[in-house]
Design an enzyme around this catalytic site. Structure first.
Site, mmCIF file in Angstrom:
data_model
loop_
_atom_site.group_PDB
_atom_site.id
_atom_site.type_symbol
_atom_site.label_atom_id
_atom_site.label_comp_id
_atom_site.label_asym_id
_atom_site.label_seq_id
_atom_site.Cartn_x
_atom_site.Cartn_y
_atom_site.Cartn_z
ATOM 1 N N GLY A 1 9.862 -4.320 -7.008
ATOM 2 C CA GLY A 1 9.613 -2.900 -7.154
ATOM 3 C C GLY A 1 9.844 -1.896 -7.961
ATOM 4 C CE LYS A 2 7.859 -4.455 -13.836
ATOM 5 N NZ LYS A 2 7.991 -5.219 -12.338
ATOM 6 N NE ARG A 3 8.543 0.664 -4.021
ATOM 7 C CZ ARG A 3 8.090 0.190 -3.728
ATOM 8 N NH1 ARG A 3 7.768 -0.667 -4.928
ATOM 9 N NH2 ARG A 3 7.500 -0.300 -3.026
ATOM 10 C CG ASN B 1 7.421 1.475 -12.482
ATOM 11 O OD1 ASN B 1 7.422 0.541 -13.060
ATOM 12 N ND2 ASN B 1 7.516 1.477 -10.727
ATOM 13 C CG ASP B 2 3.980 -4.116 -11.865
ATOM 14 O OD1 ASP B 2 4.267 -5.308 -12.810
ATOM 15 O OD2 ASP B 2 4.838 -4.772 -10.966
#
Lengths: 303, 303
Positions: free
Chosen positions: A106-108, B109-110
């Site tokens: 999730g790159k939270r 973000n990705d």
């Protein structure tokens, strides 16, 4: 059990350091699954979500016992709103039934009580009224972005070390250097981040000697991976960029420790879309099964 | 219309540069709403979600016509799984009916096609089978984390400038300096990020002279805000940290342009929890209404 020990056990049992990305996208769904879901629901979000779940269950059955972990990319589900999140939750539950460790990608990132909500969502229990708790999704790991510093990391670390995080350090994409390779003092931004990762995790080790604070380090930058390993001796490296994104097994393993531990290599498209490479939609689960076996051979030969 | 022009128009019409955080949490829900929802659903996630939606609708009614925008914090909803996301979608739809611009605070973000899925989820249309499209949530802005560089930003920028992003530059939390204040070459990491924001957005201006690429700059670091304004002359600053987090109006407005434009100040707890400060649960919407009026007075006096 410490989350890093659970992952090490999975690696050993399955003789695999492969992580399978569970990233359904419309064009990856075999035509017969598409037709079946459109027949049931008409062509809309319901059909996509129905097909995604069938697809995921097929992929999970095909790779169970042959991978170290699975990594659903939340964006693939979030695109389809709450129905997409239903599919993600059901897919995670299915993986847990198959005893596959789950890394939610999730790159939270946020701070304080807001970061705690992300922790609750994926790794913890959820507060309801009257100070009661409800069981959450129960994934094992979550990817997080460390740009906000400790305030954004501490809420994810649990006292029992039962859940872990992978912090973005060096991502696999071409423009990752725009910020990450900027010189920062005597080193670079990614090295500054690596030092923070080490600071957050170096005293949170399992019996395997690895931490519940890992790092995302792309396969496409092997030289950087070697340098980053020196800054993070105890971190598990979650390595994207192998296969479809261009990284070889040797490059993906550049950051491995001298004891052969500490690297988990992710592949998504080469497993999920194996039936396309083999032009065999009818046997899409067999194609995924063969692809994970090939990936294991490739990685284990270079380990 | 360019998303920055829509926001400028909202600021002018409502005589407000306030952004209202729509961040429901169990303890912020007035007891009578809690009881009502528990009576209907029993004490579980359904009750929380039912109460959250009623609460949000009340807050939105109370602030409509008196704020520039609203900013739901995704984590507050994501904690409650797919049912929470249903509440978020319904709340955004309700805000749109009231013509309030919506900033989704997801700090997403990705890279590449994955970043595109986040764009589709919140700002765009969603691809379904047979190359058809489904309408998405339709928010105006999304907060994003720029650690991955241009590959993580470009997918969010649309050719018509109808949607925008706020990139995290300097966050309001105490530990934000651990990475963001690291020296990077001759400047700092946050300044390197600010230069990237300017590069991404300086040629994407609306008639108002502001860009669809904005920046998150916390109210708790006014000196930094002044420096960052020099690097980002065309960026709207989304400023958290006012009120409950400690920043004053003067501090929140430190990064304002000489023409009095370019700052949007967020407050969440002081609006959502105004009934607690006033100890008046029965009149919780009135309390929120008074709180937004006070906030406007405070900000407009310092503008």
């Amino acid at each position: 059990m410490h989350v890093a020990d659970r992952l090490s056990k999975s690696i050993e049992t399955n003789q695999s350091i492969a992580c399978v990305g569970l990233d359904p996208r419309p064009h990856l769904i075999p035509p017969q699954l598409q037709s079946h879901s459109i027949d049931k629901h008409g062509n809309g979000i319901e059909a996509i979500c129905d097909a995604f779940l069938s697809f995921n269950q097929g992929i999970l059955d095909a790779v169970a016992g042959h991978c170290a972990a699975i990594k659903p990319q939340v964006a693939c589900y979030e695109a389809y709103g709450w129905r997409g999140m239903q599919v993600l939750e059901a897919s995670i539950a299915y993986a847990k039934k198959l005893s596959i460790p789950v890394i939610v990608d999730g790159k939270r990132n946020d701070i304080g009580s807001t970061a705690t909500h992300y922790q609750q969502a994926w790794l913890g229990d959820i507060p309801i009224f009257n100070d009661e708790q409800h069981e959450g999704v129960g994934a094992d790991w979550l990817t997080v972005n460390g740009y906000l510093g400790s305030d954004g990391i501490n809420p994810f670390l649990d006292d029992e070390n039962e859940h872990g995080i992978f912090v973005l350090v060096k991502t696999s994409n071409p423009s990752s250097g725009e910020l990450q390779s900027q010189e920062s003092g005597e080193t670079s931004v990614m090295e500054a981040m690596a030092k923070l990762v080490n600071q957050w995790g170096s005293e949170r080790l399992g019996n395997c000697g690895l931490s519940d604070v890992g790092a995302v380090v792309g396969a496409t930058y092997p030289e950087e991976a070697k340098t980053l390993r020196q800054h993070m001796p105890h971190a598990i490296f979650l390595v994207p960029g192998y296969g479809a994104q261009g990284g070889s097994a040797a490059e993906a393993l550049a950051g491995i420790r001298t004891d052969g531990q500490g690297v988990l290599v992710n592949a998504s498209r080469s497993i999920n879309g194996a039936w396309q490479t083999q032009n065999d939609a009818a046997n899409w689960t067999d194609a995924a099964h063969q692809a994970i076996l090939s990936m294991n051979d490739d990685l284990n030969n270079h380990r």
